[in-house]
Design a protein around this motif. Structure first.
Motif, PDB file in Angstrom:
ATOM      1  N   VAL A  74       0.848  -1.188   0.000  1.00 38.81           N
ATOM      2  CA  VAL A  74       0.000   0.000   0.000  1.00 38.81           C
ATOM      3  C   VAL A  74       0.891   1.248   0.000  1.00 38.81           C
ATOM      4  O   VAL A  74       0.976   1.960   0.984  1.00 38.81           O
ATOM      5  N   PRO A  75       1.565   1.513  -1.122  1.00 39.35           N
ATOM      6  CA  PRO A  75       2.359   2.731  -1.178  1.00 39.35           C
ATOM      7  C   PRO A  75       1.425   3.939  -1.217  1.00 39.35           C
ATOM      8  O   PRO A  75       0.214   3.792  -1.276  1.00 39.35           O
ATOM      9  N   ASP A  76       1.955   5.099  -1.184  1.00 35.70           N
ATOM     10  CA  ASP A  76       1.161   6.326  -1.139  1.00 35.70           C
ATOM     11  C   ASP A  76       0.124   6.358  -2.260  1.00 35.70           C
ATOM     12  O   ASP A  76       0.402   6.767  -3.381  1.00 35.70           O
ATOM     13  N   VAL A  77      -1.066   5.890  -1.939  1.00 33.94           N
ATOM     14  CA  VAL A  77      -2.181   5.852  -2.880  1.00 33.94           C
ATOM     15  C   VAL A  77      -3.275   6.729  -2.311  1.00 33.94           C
ATOM     16  O   VAL A  77      -3.608   6.646  -1.134  1.00 33.94           O
TER      17      VAL A  77
ATOM     18  N   GLU B 141      -8.326   6.715  -5.279  1.00 33.75           N
ATOM     19  CA  GLU B 141      -7.747   5.880  -6.322  1.00 33.75           C
ATOM     20  C   GLU B 141      -7.417   4.458  -5.835  1.00 33.75           C
ATOM     21  O   GLU B 141      -7.009   3.623  -6.633  1.00 33.75           O
ATOM     22  N   ALA B 142      -7.581   4.204  -4.564  1.00 35.53           N
ATOM     23  CA  ALA B 142      -7.208   2.902  -3.997  1.00 35.53           C
ATOM     24  C   ALA B 142      -8.208   1.830  -4.401  1.00 35.53           C
ATOM     25  O   ALA B 142      -9.400   2.084  -4.521  1.00 35.53           O
ATOM     26  N   THR B 143      -7.688   0.626  -4.585  1.00 41.96           N
ATOM     27  CA  THR B 143      -8.564  -0.516  -4.858  1.00 41.96           C
ATOM     28  C   THR B 143      -9.088  -1.038  -3.529  1.00 41.96           C
ATOM     29  O   THR B 143      -8.561  -0.713  -2.458  1.00 41.96           O
ATOM     30  N   LEU B 144     -10.104  -1.868  -3.586  1.00 41.83           N
ATOM     31  CA  LEU B 144     -10.667  -2.452  -2.383  1.00 41.83           C
ATOM     32  C   LEU B 144      -9.605  -3.260  -1.637  1.00 41.83           C
ATOM     33  O   LEU B 144      -9.505  -3.188  -0.406  1.00 41.83           O
ATOM     34  N   GLU B 145      -8.793  -4.004  -2.365  1.00 38.97           N
ATOM     35  CA  GLU B 145      -7.739  -4.803  -1.749  1.00 38.97           C
ATOM     36  C   GLU B 145      -6.723  -3.925  -1.033  1.00 38.97           C
ATOM     37  O   GLU B 145      -6.237  -4.253   0.049  1.00 38.97           O
ATOM     38  N   GLN B 146      -6.397  -2.772  -1.634  1.00 41.54           N
ATOM     39  CA  GLN B 146      -5.448  -1.865  -1.004  1.00 41.54           C
ATOM     40  C   GLN B 146      -6.043  -1.260   0.274  1.00 41.54           C
ATOM     41  O   GLN B 146      -5.348  -1.099   1.270  1.00 41.54           O
TER      42      GLN B 146
END
Length: 128
Positions: free
Chosen positions: A99-102, A106-111
């Motif tokens: 999980v880098p700086d997202v 814009e993040a996915t559910l998994e992230q």
């Protein structure tokens, strides 16, 4: 001879919970041992309005199972701490890299789930 206070006693719920934790058992694991549902164990341990008393048969199965587990427990505490310790480190280490700086948008559910677990969440519920 029972390892628990009488099931009619007010000391039964905290004693059951304390013994289960002493043996490092989840509610599900104990429920499987005595052929009950996890919800039944949870409600036996409850100290609020959701508390229920077990039947005599369920109480006897709980006492028998806990007696057997207590008899086996001296060997288990030595093994138990050694096995779980590496697992959380192996699971926790990849999470920060995954999980880098997202940006949240814009993040996915998994992230999002990985980030929540990295921050200490034990359970993530997603509703649509």
């Amino acid at each position: 001879m029972p390892v628990l206070p009488d099931f009619e006693s007010a000391e039964f719920p905290p004693a059951l919970k304390a013994m289960r934790k002493q043996l490092r058992l989840s509610r599900t694991a104990l429920a499987q041992q005595v052929q009950l549902s996890t919800a039944a164990i949870q409600r036996y341990e409850a100290q609020d309005g959701s508390h229920i008393k077990p039947s005599r048969e369920a109480y006897e199965r709980l006492c028998a199972a806990l007696s057997g587990l207590l008899a086996e427990s001296p060997a288990e505490p030595v093994r138990a701490p050694a096995a779980p310790a590496p697992a959380p480190q192996a699971v926790a280490a990849p999470a920060p890299a995954a999980v880098p700086d997202v940006l949240l948008s814009e993040a996915t559910l998994e992230q999002l789930i990985a980030r929540a677990k990295m921050l200490g969440a034990k359970k993530v519920t997603v509703e649509f």
